[in-house]
Design an enzyme around this catalytic site. Structure first.
Site, mmCIF file in Angstrom:
data_model
loop_
_atom_site.group_PDB
_atom_site.id
_atom_site.type_symbol
_atom_site.label_atom_id
_atom_site.label_comp_id
_atom_site.label_asym_id
_atom_site.label_seq_id
_atom_site.Cartn_x
_atom_site.Cartn_y
_atom_site.Cartn_z
ATOM 1 N N LYS A 260 -37.296 -69.431 -60.019
ATOM 2 C CA LYS A 260 -36.408 -70.109 -59.053
ATOM 3 C C LYS A 260 -35.613 -71.276 -59.638
ATOM 4 C CE LYS A 260 -39.101 -69.106 -54.909
ATOM 5 N NZ LYS A 260 -39.585 -69.645 -53.634
ATOM 6 N N ASP B 261 -35.627 -71.019 -48.314
ATOM 7 C CA ASP B 261 -37.037 -71.280 -47.961
ATOM 8 C C ASP B 261 -37.155 -72.387 -46.904
ATOM 9 O OD1 ASP B 261 -38.200 -69.388 -49.650
ATOM 10 O OD2 ASP B 261 -38.225 -70.765 -51.357
#
Ligand code: ATR
Length: 281
Positions: A74, A110
């Site tokens: 990420k 997220d």
């Protein structure tokens, strides 16, 4: 079978990570494409760190519609894309890439996925709320940034390592009033908190018997939320429920982060109910 409908116009998407076998994203996103009658499929790609650059070149060459990015890529993936959304920059991580006609744009869904799940599932109005976040890692950063868009009155960040909490709180100052503290200092704010969010790994399977905070802290008027979704109900949530608090589990976050990715890719609203159903929510 999905494969019988695949043709030369089928758009391809997927998730990259290491490991990747456990991922539930293909199940959820393929169900979403099917529900919305979109000619697209979603796969899982095992990409190791030393292959990340090549994987991103592959995404360009194959003209995939986009990718989800999971652990451990990420952060590093940000070096190989063309544009990074403001939120993803602040969070310092990308979990969704959109291939916009050859330009790769990175987002982080997220935190916003978590907040949408929290709002829709608890019907809580976060405006003016006083929020305690437990933990100061990547997940806490995403959640704190997304919450800052909801105009809470104050966010406290409490962590085992006090320094990380202080640093995270300081970096959130441009967006929200935030204070960092050591986890043992939370007793000082026991009467001030409306909502408690656990972002630490304490309580995750198999250490299901642990709560990140003592049961004494839990008051009936507080709402408790846990990012952990295995187990579905952590020790923290069980203790809170026993005291009559409203509780919110982490599976919603997973579903809504995928829903945002779907929406960025297709421009259509995600079929939340179908996605929840396939995830047995
Ligand atoms: P993530 O990206 O999931 O947030 P992370 O960056 O590794 O992962 O952060 C994990 C968080 O859980 C941290 O806040 C960590 O506390 P430290 O910063 O003190 O390490 C917290 N955490 C993990 N194990 C813990 C434990 N046994 N007790 C208390 N906090 C713990």
């Amino acid at each position: 079978m999905l494969s019988s409908k695949v043709n030369t116009s089928t758009k391809m998407y997927g998730v990259i990570g290491d490991p990747i076998k456990h991922s539930k994203s293909p199940l959820m996103l393929n169900r979403a494409f099917q529900e919305m009658k979109i000619n697209a499929i979603y796969g899982a790609f095992h990409v190791e760190t030393h292959q990340l650059k090549e994987a991103m070149e592959g995404l360009r060459a194959f003209k995939l519609g986009g990718l989800n990015v999971t652990i451990p890529h990420k952060v590093e993936v940000m070096s190989y894309i063309d544009e990074i959304d403001e939120g993803a920059k602040v969070i310092g991580a990308v979990n969704t890439i959109v291939n916009d006609n050859g330009k790769l744009v990175g987002y982080n869904t997220d935190g916003i996925g978590y907040v949408r799940s929290l709002k829709e599932e608890t019907e809580l109005d976060l405006t003016g709320k006083r929020i305690l976040i437990l933990g100061a890692g990547g997940a806490a950063r995403g959640v704190a940034y997304a919450l800052s868009g909801e105009s809470p009155e104050h966010i406290w960040i409490a962590n085992r390592t006090t320094e990380r909490a202080t640093e995270l709180a300081e970096s959130m100052q441009p967006y929200v009033q935030a204070t960092g503290m050591g986890i043992s200092d939370i007793t000082k704010i026991n009467n001030d908190v409306d909502l408690v969010i656990n972002t630490t790994s304490v309580g995750m399977h198999p250490q299901v018997d642990y709560s990140p905070i003592p049961s004494l802290f839990i008051k009936e008027n507080m709402v408790f939320s846990d990012l952990i979704y295995n187990p579905r109900k952590t020790k923290l949530l069980s203790l809170a429920e026993e005291k009559g608090c409203q509780i919110h589990s982490g599976l919603g976050m997973f579903i809504y982060q995928g829903a945002y990715a779907f929406e960025y890719w297709t421009g259509k609203p995600a079929p939340i109910e179908a996605m929840k159903q396939v995830m047995e929510y």
